[in-house]
Design a protein around this motif. Structure first.
Motif, PDB file in Angstrom:
ATOM      1  N   ARG A  47     -20.573   1.568 -21.020  1.00  0.00           N
ATOM      2  CA  ARG A  47     -20.630   0.733 -22.213  1.00  0.00           C
ATOM      3  C   ARG A  47     -20.418  -0.756 -21.917  1.00  0.00           C
ATOM      4  O   ARG A  47     -20.899  -1.600 -22.657  1.00  0.00           O
ATOM      5  N   THR A  48     -19.672  -1.051 -20.856  1.00  0.00           N
ATOM      6  CA  THR A  48     -19.366  -2.453 -20.552  1.00  0.00           C
ATOM      7  C   THR A  48     -20.249  -3.039 -19.460  1.00  0.00           C
ATOM      8  O   THR A  48     -20.349  -4.258 -19.336  1.00  0.00           O
ATOM      9  N   GLY A  49     -20.883  -2.175 -18.648  1.00  0.00           N
ATOM     10  CA  GLY A  49     -21.661  -2.670 -17.532  1.00  0.00           C
ATOM     11  C   GLY A  49     -20.805  -3.095 -16.355  1.00  0.00           C
ATOM     12  O   GLY A  49     -21.276  -3.782 -15.441  1.00  0.00           O
ATOM     13  N   ILE A  50     -19.549  -2.711 -16.342  1.00  0.00           N
ATOM     14  CA  ILE A  50     -18.635  -3.009 -15.247  1.00  0.00           C
ATOM     15  C   ILE A  50     -18.570  -1.793 -14.331  1.00  0.00           C
ATOM     16  O   ILE A  50     -18.581  -0.655 -14.803  1.00  0.00           O
ATOM     17  N   SER A  51     -18.506  -2.016 -13.035  1.00  0.00           N
ATOM     18  CA  SER A  51     -18.491  -0.904 -12.088  1.00  0.00           C
ATOM     19  C   SER A  51     -17.289   0.006 -12.329  1.00  0.00           C
ATOM     20  O   SER A  51     -16.240  -0.432 -12.808  1.00  0.00           O
ATOM     21  N   LYS A  52     -17.444   1.279 -11.981  1.00  0.00           N
ATOM     22  CA  LYS A  52     -16.373   2.250 -12.201  1.00  0.00           C
ATOM     23  C   LYS A  52     -15.096   1.856 -11.474  1.00  0.00           C
ATOM     24  O   LYS A  52     -13.996   2.011 -12.008  1.00  0.00           O
ATOM     25  N   SER A  53     -15.235   1.372 -10.250  1.00  0.00           N
ATOM     26  CA  SER A  53     -14.042   1.001  -9.483  1.00  0.00           C
ATOM     27  C   SER A  53     -13.280  -0.122 -10.163  1.00  0.00           C
ATOM     28  O   SER A  53     -12.044  -0.108 -10.233  1.00  0.00           O
ATOM     29  N   SER A  54     -14.009  -1.097 -10.714  1.00  0.00           N
ATOM     30  CA  SER A  54     -13.344  -2.200 -11.408  1.00  0.00           C
ATOM     31  C   SER A  54     -12.704  -1.715 -12.703  1.00  0.00           C
ATOM     32  O   SER A  54     -11.594  -2.115 -13.049  1.00  0.00           O
ATOM     33  N   VAL A  55     -13.421  -0.857 -13.444  1.00  0.00           N
ATOM     34  CA  VAL A  55     -12.866  -0.311 -14.682  1.00  0.00           C
ATOM     35  C   VAL A  55     -11.591   0.463 -14.387  1.00  0.00           C
ATOM     36  O   VAL A  55     -10.572   0.307 -15.071  1.00  0.00           O
ATOM     37  N   HIS A  56     -11.646   1.292 -13.360  1.00  0.00           N
ATOM     38  CA  HIS A  56     -10.482   2.109 -12.996  1.00  0.00           C
ATOM     39  C   HIS A  56      -9.270   1.227 -12.700  1.00  0.00           C
ATOM     40  O   HIS A  56      -8.155   1.492 -13.170  1.00  0.00           O
TER      41      HIS A  56
END
Length: 261
Positions: A47-56
């Motif tokens: 939904r945000t277009g941010i990589s999973k690692s950064s979201v995590h």
């Protein structure tokens, strides 16, 4: 040594994480605000277009600071955000000043009363006093609704600057119900009528079967700072009486804000 370009193509959204931390945190908060429930890391990334690692990494940090709450494999907005929100000066001062007038307005009309401010192209509800005689609207404190499709939003926009109104028009007037005013010409005429009578009406424009009367609230400088509204079923509420009551309450609140300054 040159970087491997194939690594750069690994995730097509690599440009997003290069934005600042504040932008990424804001994107996560906005995604959770729009969600009906909690969201996991993968869905937040989508939904945000941010990589999973950064979201995590971000959601862990935000949870540590109580901005988010971890519910198993999902995250939701944390109580700390609500606590912080109570100290926003504009919200706190306006809510505190408006409370007695809202109570009187609900008692006088028997219907639900709302206090809202304009934020971008939406109104944000600072307070909601519900009535069992009024429709069970999906509106709550902190909730948003497109400004052009509400009586309270139109009341505020009628006294806002041309720049603010033009921005609303440029963003498009999405149809919320079949009665929503969705053309610029009609909308401009509607704002003019509101200025003439000092009251705005929502005639099933935001929700079928629901109508409301709303009036703007001004500060000591004569600048519009918010609005009050009364809502009820279209076949039960007396709109003329509601309009007179809400305008009286809004004028009294405006005088109160003027004395406070």
């Amino acid at each position: 040594m040159q970087p491997n370009r194939s690594d750069q193509r690994e995730d097509p959204r690599q440009s997003v994480p290069q934005t600042g931390a504040v932008e990424r945190v804001s994107a996560i908060l906005e995604a959770l605000r729009r969600a009906d429930g909690g969201l996991g890391v993968s869905e937040l990334s989508r939904r945000t277009g941010i990589s999973k690692s950064s979201v995590h990494r971000l959601v862990q940090d935000m949870s540590a600071h109580r901005l988010l709450e971890n519910a198993g494999q999902t995250y939701q907005l944390g109580l700390r955000l609500f606590e912080l929100g109570q100290h926003v000066p504009r919200q706190r001062d306006l809510r505190e000043a408006a409370k007695p007038y809202m109570n009187d307005l609900r008692e006088a009309t028997g219907y639900s009363v709302h206090l809202a401010v304009l934020d971008g192209d939406s109104v944000v509800y600072l307070d909601v006093l519900r009535s069992p005689a009024a429709p069970p609207l999906p509106i709550q404190m902190g909730g948003r609704w497109p400004a052009h499709g509400t009586g309270i939003g139109k009341a505020i926009l009628a006294y806002s600057s041309d720049g603010i109104v033009n921005d609303i028009l440029a963003g498009g007037l999405a149809r919320i119900s079949r009665r929503t005013i969705d053309t610029p010409g009609r909308f401009i005429k509607e704002l003019s009528r509101i200025r003439e009578r000092g009251v705005s009406f929502d005639l099933e424009e935001s929700r079928a079967g629901v109508v409301c009367a709303a009036a703007p609230v001004f500060d000591t400088n004569g600048e519009v700072v918010g609005g009050l509204s009364v809502s009820g079923w279209h076949n039960k509420i007396n709109l003329d009486q509601a309009a007179a009551a809400v305008r009286t309450a809004a004028l009294a609140l405006s005088r109160e804000l003027g004395r406070a300054n």
